[in-house]
Design an enzyme around this catalytic site. Structure first.
Site, PDB file in Angstrom:
ATOM      1  N   CYS A 120     -12.829 -28.048 -13.412  1.00  0.00           N
ATOM      2  CA  CYS A 120     -13.611 -28.033 -15.007  1.00  0.00           C
ATOM      3  C   CYS A 120     -14.542 -29.812 -14.777  1.00  0.00           C
ATOM      4  O   CYS A 120     -14.341 -30.159 -13.660  1.00  0.00           O
ATOM      5  CB  CYS A 120     -12.484 -28.826 -15.620  1.00  0.00           C
ATOM      6  SG  CYS A 120     -12.320 -28.283 -16.685  1.00  0.00           S
ATOM      7  N   LYS A 200      -5.223 -21.229 -22.074  1.00  0.00           N
ATOM      8  CA  LYS A 200      -4.576 -22.537 -21.747  1.00  0.00           C
ATOM      9  C   LYS A 200      -5.004 -22.472 -22.640  1.00  0.00           C
ATOM     10  O   LYS A 200      -6.164 -22.333 -24.211  1.00  0.00           O
ATOM     11  CB  LYS A 200      -5.757 -22.800 -20.759  1.00  0.00           C
ATOM     12  CG  LYS A 200      -5.792 -24.442 -21.019  1.00  0.00           C
ATOM     13  CD  LYS A 200      -6.462 -25.520 -20.179  1.00  0.00           C
ATOM     14  CE  LYS A 200      -6.457 -26.300 -20.383  1.00  0.00           C
ATOM     15  NZ  LYS A 200      -7.477 -27.602 -18.902  1.00  0.00           N
ATOM     16  N   ARG A 210      -3.817 -36.564 -19.072  1.00  0.00           N
ATOM     17  CA  ARG A 210      -5.146 -36.920 -19.236  1.00  0.00           C
ATOM     18  C   ARG A 210      -5.191 -38.396 -18.877  1.00  0.00           C
ATOM     19  O   ARG A 210      -5.922 -39.277 -18.009  1.00  0.00           O
ATOM     20  CB  ARG A 210      -5.112 -36.477 -20.833  1.00  0.00           C
ATOM     21  CG  ARG A 210      -5.654 -35.382 -20.630  1.00  0.00           C
ATOM     22  CD  ARG A 210      -5.923 -35.048 -22.596  1.00  0.00           C
ATOM     23  NE  ARG A 210      -6.195 -33.986 -23.056  1.00  0.00           N
ATOM     24  CZ  ARG A 210      -5.842 -33.329 -23.900  1.00  0.00           C
ATOM     25  NH1 ARG A 210      -6.130 -34.167 -25.103  1.00  0.00           N
ATOM     26  NH2 ARG A 210      -6.549 -31.903 -24.130  1.00  0.00           N
ATOM     27  N   LYS A 253      -1.035 -21.855 -19.437  1.00  0.00           N
ATOM     28  CA  LYS A 253      -0.354 -23.833 -19.447  1.00  0.00           C
ATOM     29  C   LYS A 253      -0.577 -23.565 -20.725  1.00  0.00           C
ATOM     30  O   LYS A 253      -1.376 -23.547 -21.608  1.00  0.00           O
ATOM     31  CB  LYS A 253      -1.733 -24.043 -18.765  1.00  0.00           C
ATOM     32  CG  LYS A 253      -1.840 -25.609 -19.002  1.00  0.00           C
ATOM     33  CD  LYS A 253      -2.743 -25.996 -17.617  1.00  0.00           C
ATOM     34  CE  LYS A 253      -2.887 -27.504 -18.266  1.00  0.00           C
ATOM     35  NZ  LYS A 253      -3.715 -27.900 -16.865  1.00  0.00           N
ATOM     36  N   SER A 279       2.352 -31.761 -17.201  1.00  0.00           N
ATOM     37  CA  SER A 279       2.957 -33.092 -17.422  1.00  0.00           C
ATOM     38  C   SER A 279       4.130 -33.513 -18.172  1.00  0.00           C
ATOM     39  O   SER A 279       5.133 -33.798 -18.109  1.00  0.00           O
ATOM     40  CB  SER A 279       1.511 -34.335 -17.682  1.00  0.00           C
ATOM     41  OG  SER A 279       1.192 -33.474 -18.611  1.00  0.00           O
TER      42      SER A 279
END
Length: 335
Positions: A120, A200, A210, A253, A279
């Protein structure tokens, strides 16, 4: 007198019987462990919102890889945090980029370790988006899909050249699997698999990541390219396109709020299904456990088993090292 009910409890009578008939289990073979690599020296900095997860500089990475290998982790997913960013994320496809350097080193230290490279641009662009920003005729900024594909192909090829075993494109540009497959094949990497972030969602569960990846968008959001959390049929369309374009794995995801999607993909497709235990799913458990509100081990094992039950063949999880220690009866927390 004939009994008029079934005695299902017979198969729960002892722990040994429950183990004998257990339908789903988790093991080290199921896991891909994410690692954040960064520039600098002597860096092992804990990510504040993800206790137990660290940024590693390359000189501190070898110890982490050795620990993963000793625990039986067979695959790691690399995310890079570069020291320079620009509008086109050029450090993502630089042959001396942080992910490329880390990949080459891991292959020296642990040749058997599977290196999965996240493909990415968001960590490498100064605007934090996953593609190239252009302006329309009214001066409004948007992400140009096809220009972005060109750079993503360059990134994937550079990662394969560095030794990555699996390319994992997470950008959600239309046609990204087809473009990367063609690029890898043309560069002589027909044997390199693509683990597509096929489904996603534009999720609120990415917040701690992030911070970890320094990849928050500097303007707007990612809702024009990541999926609406309300949609399920759209997930099947996305996955179908990636299957047709040559994906080797299909990922969902996040995982926890989307187990119905994992199940639908499992029922629809024969490719391996990957669940990303993201996360915030990790951090919520850690925070609750730190406050004594839950039994961390029991909750994590139940959650990951649920992902397997939903149909996941592989789980990407920050809990991997802890889970393996729990499964082998080692309760020691190492950092």
């Amino acid at each position: 007198m004939k009994e008029r009910f079934n005695r299902h409890r017979r198969l729960r009578h002892t722990g040994a019987i429950r183990s004998l008939v257990r339908e789903n289990t988790v093991s080290a073979d199921d896991f891909i462990y994410p690692i954040f690599v960064t520039t600098g020296t002597d860096v092992k900095d804990e990510i504040s919102s993800m206790p137990g997860v660290y940024h590693y500089s390359l000189d501190r990475l070898e110890q982490e890889i050795a620990e993963c290998a000793a625990l039986g982790i067979k695959a790691v997913l690399l995310f890079g945090v570069p020291d320079t960013k620009d509008s086109i994320g050029s450090s993502a496809y630089n042959s001396e980029g942080i992910v490329q350097q880390a990949t080459r080193l891991i292959k020296q230290w642990a040749p058997q370790m599977i290196v999965v490279a996240d493909t990415c641009l968001c960590q490498f662009t100064d605007h934090g988006h996953c593609g190239v920003i252009v302006e329309d005729s009214n001066g409004a900024a948007y992400i140009d899909n096809d220009q972005s594909l060109d750079l993503l192909v360059k990134t994937a090829v550079s990662q394969a050249e560095a030794g990555a075993d699996i390319i994992a494109p997470s950008n959600m540009m239309d046609g990204f699997v087809a473009a990367i497959r063609a690029g890898l094949d043309a560069a002589g990497f027909k044997h390199i698999a693509i683990m597509s972030y096929a489904v996603k969602y534009a999720s609120a569960y990415y917040g701690p990541f992030r911070e970890a990846a320094h990849s928050a968008p500097q303007f707007g959001d990612r809702k024009t390219y990541q999926m609406d959390p309300a949609n399920a049929r759209e997930a099947l369309r996305e996955a179908s396109s990636d299957v047709q374009e040559g994906a080797d794995f299909l990922m969902v995801k996040p995982a926890l709020a989307y187990m119905d999607i994992i199940r639908q993909l499992r029922d629809q497709y024969l490719l391996p299904i990957v669940a990303y235990n993201v996360s915030a799913e990790y951090s919520m458990v850690k925070a609750a456990a730190a406050n004594g509100w839950i039994n961390e081990q029991a909750v994590v094992l139940e959650t990951l088993t649920g992902m397997k039950r939903a149909g996941a063949d592989i789980i990407i999880t920050y809990h991997a090292k802890d889970v393996i220690r729990w499964l082998r009866g080692d309760n020691k927390n190492e950092s």
